[in-house]
Enzyme design. Structure first.
Site, PDB file in Angstrom:
ATOM      1  N   SER A 138       0.997  -1.441  -0.053  1.00 25.42           N
ATOM      2  CA  SER A 138       0.007   0.132  -0.067  1.00 25.42           C
ATOM      3  C   SER A 138       0.836   1.249   0.124  1.00 25.42           C
ATOM      4  O   SER A 138       1.940   1.205   0.598  1.00 25.42           O
ATOM      5  CB  SER A 138      -0.783  -0.242   1.178  1.00 25.42           C
ATOM      6  OG  SER A 138      -1.634   1.215   1.441  1.00 25.42           O
ATOM      7  N   TYR A 150      -2.343  -0.140  10.502  1.00 20.10           N
ATOM      8  CA  TYR A 150      -2.420  -0.569   8.915  1.00 20.10           C
ATOM      9  C   TYR A 150      -1.313  -0.419   8.493  1.00 20.10           C
ATOM     10  O   TYR A 150      -0.563  -1.198   7.731  1.00 20.10           O
ATOM     11  CB  TYR A 150      -3.618   0.024   8.249  1.00 20.10           C
ATOM     12  CG  TYR A 150      -3.716  -0.143   7.072  1.00 20.10           C
ATOM     13  CD1 TYR A 150      -4.298  -1.551   6.420  1.00 20.10           C
ATOM     14  CD2 TYR A 150      -3.328   0.855   5.884  1.00 20.10           C
ATOM     15  CE1 TYR A 150      -4.470  -1.706   5.120  1.00 20.10           C
ATOM     16  CE2 TYR A 150      -3.471   0.318   4.492  1.00 20.10           C
ATOM     17  CZ  TYR A 150      -3.917  -0.716   4.064  1.00 20.10           C
ATOM     18  OH  TYR A 150      -4.362  -1.120   2.688  1.00 20.10           O
TER      19      TYR A 150
HETATM   20  P1  NAD Z   1     -11.564  -5.652  -0.497  1.00 20.38           P
HETATM   21  O1  NAD Z   1     -11.696  -5.542   1.107  1.00 20.38           O
HETATM   22  O2  NAD Z   1     -12.161  -5.248  -1.381  1.00 20.38           O
HETATM   23  O3  NAD Z   1     -10.946  -7.153  -0.496  1.00 20.38           O
HETATM   24  C1  NAD Z   1     -10.113  -7.826   0.282  1.00 20.38           C
HETATM   25  C2  NAD Z   1     -10.378  -9.069   0.427  1.00 20.38           C
HETATM   26  O4  NAD Z   1      -9.514  -9.883   1.335  1.00 20.38           O
HETATM   27  C3  NAD Z   1     -11.984  -9.601   0.837  1.00 20.38           C
HETATM   28  O5  NAD Z   1     -12.474 -10.468  -0.013  1.00 20.38           O
HETATM   29  C4  NAD Z   1     -11.689 -10.208   1.974  1.00 20.38           C
HETATM   30  O6  NAD Z   1     -12.582 -11.352   2.425  1.00 20.38           O
HETATM   31  C5  NAD Z   1     -10.341 -10.899   2.183  1.00 20.38           C
HETATM   32  N1  NAD Z   1      -9.825 -11.162   3.095  1.00 20.38           N
HETATM   33  C6  NAD Z   1      -9.824 -10.405   4.366  1.00 20.38           C
HETATM   34  N2  NAD Z   1      -9.146 -11.141   5.437  1.00 20.38           N
HETATM   35  C7  NAD Z   1      -9.007 -12.310   4.940  1.00 20.38           C
HETATM   36  C8  NAD Z   1      -8.356 -13.467   5.751  1.00 20.38           C
HETATM   37  N3  NAD Z   1      -8.067 -13.486   6.970  1.00 20.38           N
HETATM   38  N4  NAD Z   1      -8.194 -14.600   4.716  1.00 20.38           N
HETATM   39  C9  NAD Z   1      -8.325 -14.511   3.446  1.00 20.38           C
HETATM   40  N5  NAD Z   1      -9.109 -13.401   3.012  1.00 20.38           N
HETATM   41  C10 NAD Z   1      -9.207 -12.407   3.558  1.00 20.38           C
HETATM   42  O7  NAD Z   1     -10.004  -4.681  -0.517  1.00 20.38           O
HETATM   43  P2  NAD Z   1      -9.167  -4.232  -1.644  1.00 20.38           P
HETATM   44  O8  NAD Z   1      -9.401  -2.960  -1.579  1.00 20.38           O
HETATM   45  O9  NAD Z   1      -9.362  -5.005  -2.784  1.00 20.38           O
HETATM   46  O10 NAD Z   1      -7.680  -4.591  -0.830  1.00 20.38           O
HETATM   47  C11 NAD Z   1      -6.803  -5.640  -1.392  1.00 20.38           C
HETATM   48  C12 NAD Z   1      -5.461  -5.298  -1.031  1.00 20.38           C
HETATM   49  O11 NAD Z   1      -5.236  -4.088  -1.555  1.00 20.38           O
HETATM   50  C13 NAD Z   1      -5.450  -5.410   0.590  1.00 20.38           C
HETATM   51  O12 NAD Z   1      -4.151  -5.927   0.816  1.00 20.38           O
HETATM   52  C14 NAD Z   1      -5.588  -3.994   0.612  1.00 20.38           C
HETATM   53  O13 NAD Z   1      -4.645  -3.591   2.009  1.00 20.38           O
HETATM   54  C15 NAD Z   1      -4.425  -3.232  -0.440  1.00 20.38           C
HETATM   55  N6  NAD Z   1      -4.665  -1.906  -0.783  1.00 20.38           N
HETATM   56  C16 NAD Z   1      -5.811  -1.496  -1.022  1.00 20.38           C
HETATM   57  C17 NAD Z   1      -6.121  -0.171  -1.322  1.00 20.38           C
HETATM   58  C18 NAD Z   1      -7.476   0.463  -1.763  1.00 20.38           C
HETATM   59  O14 NAD Z   1      -7.255   1.594  -2.191  1.00 20.38           O
HETATM   60  N7  NAD Z   1      -8.504  -0.019  -2.004  1.00 20.38           N
HETATM   61  C19 NAD Z   1      -5.017   0.561  -1.261  1.00 20.38           C
HETATM   62  C20 NAD Z   1      -3.720   0.248  -0.945  1.00 20.38           C
HETATM   63  C21 NAD Z   1      -3.659  -1.276  -0.552  1.00 20.38           C
END
Ligand code: NAD
Length: 260
Positions: A138, A150
């Site tokens: 991130s 986080y």
């Molecule tokens: P999201 O919430 O849409 O998806 C996250 C998924 O991870 C969900 O399907 C959830 O069920 C799954 N998950 C959570 N805990 C889990 C566990 N213990 N075991 C297995 N699966 C699990 O989020 P996203 O935005 O798609 O995020 C995906 C990744 O990208 C994450 O690592 C997040 O930190 C990172 N990220 C997202 C953003 C953003 O702006 N959306 C920015 C930086 C980083």
């Protein structure tokens, strides 16, 4: 185009957001995808090339079980049982320094740092020469972040990525980090409006990103097209981290193109 035909890739966090977009992109590129998440609703990423797995990345026994299942598909003489792992599962914690708890740190680190490390530990034995791992970090792991637990967990993931790249390089396994900025997913749908607004103001491209834009970079890094890239960190953030605080200063100094 990406040389993914016949390759098997495991994706965690595959039911939503960036993970789901990665599943779709990998399948479209010709890969067989093992899509893993906590559970599956009726609406799941489809296609014959996608197999659904239920897995909690925090649980060693879940990873051991998945590794056991996948190892039975290994063909004698063929490189590895699988060719890649994308650690996209993640959770956010928005507590600030003044009210953060041990539970916030434990929850964030368990999913965002320990989870990917366990995935690498259990699946690395199944990866062959030419395989690749991508961890989803991130922008919060590249600068100070208001949600301290986080942000710290994503800084930790950078260390895990670099150590894994060092340890697995001799086996021809690459490990890289993709660091998204503000991407429209269910995770950011719950973000405070102020966080969204200031992110967009701080992003030189002036908009949020789409999960597909992150997935495209992940597919590139997993594929043989990135065969000499390991231990690297790729920002997919519209320039958010690249300006390093220079953007508000440049704005205060006026336009770079006075004719605009
Ligand atoms: P999201 O919430 O849409 O998806 C996250 C998924 O991870 C969900 O399907 C959830 O069920 C799954 N998950 C959570 N805990 C889990 C566990 N213990 N075991 C297995 N699966 C699990 O989020 P996203 O935005 O798609 O995020 C995906 C990744 O990208 C994450 O690592 C997040 O930190 C990172 N990220 C997202 C953003 C953003 O702006 N959306 C920015 C930086 C980083």
């Amino acid at each position: 185009m990406h040389g993914m035909d016949g390759r098997t890739i495991v994706v965690t966090g595959a039911a939503s957001g960036i993970g789901a977009a990665t599943v779709t992109a990998l399948a479209a590129a010709g890969a067989r995808v093992i899509a893993a998440d906590l559970g599956w609703a009726d609406e799941s990423p489809g296609g014959q090339a996608v197999e659904l797995a239920t897995l909690d990345v925090r649980r060693e026994e879940h990873w051991a079980e998945l590794a056991g299942q996948l190892s039975t598909t290994k063909q004698a003489g063929a490189g590895g049982a699988i060719d890649g792992l994308v650690n996209a599962a993640g959770i956010t914690r928005r507590a600030r320094l003044h009210d953060v708890t041990a539970a916030d740190f434990e929850a964030a680190f368990a999913v965002n740092a320990t989870g990917p490390a366990l995935g690498i530990r259990f699946l690395a034995p199944l990866l062959g020469d030419g395989s690749a791992i991508v961890n989803v970090g991130s922008a919060a792991g590249a600068m100070a972040h208001y949600g301290i637990a986080y942000g710290a967990s994503k800084w930790a993931l950078r260390g895990i990525t670099k150590t894994a790249a060092m340890e697995l390089g001799p086996r021809g396994i690459r490990v890289n980090l993709v660091s998204p900025g503000f991407i429209e997913t269910p995770m950011t749908a719950s973000a405070p409006e102020a966080f969204r607004a200031v992110n967009l103001r701080s992003t030189p491209l002036g908009r949020s990103g789409r999960a597909e834009e992150v997935a495209a970079v992940i597919v590139q890094l997993v594929s043989p097209a990135a065969s000499f890239v390991t231990g690297a960190e790729i920002a997919v953030d519209g320039g958010l981290t690249g300006h390093g605080g220079g953007l508000p200063i440049a704005r205060a100094m006026g336009s770079a193109h006075p004719q605009d």
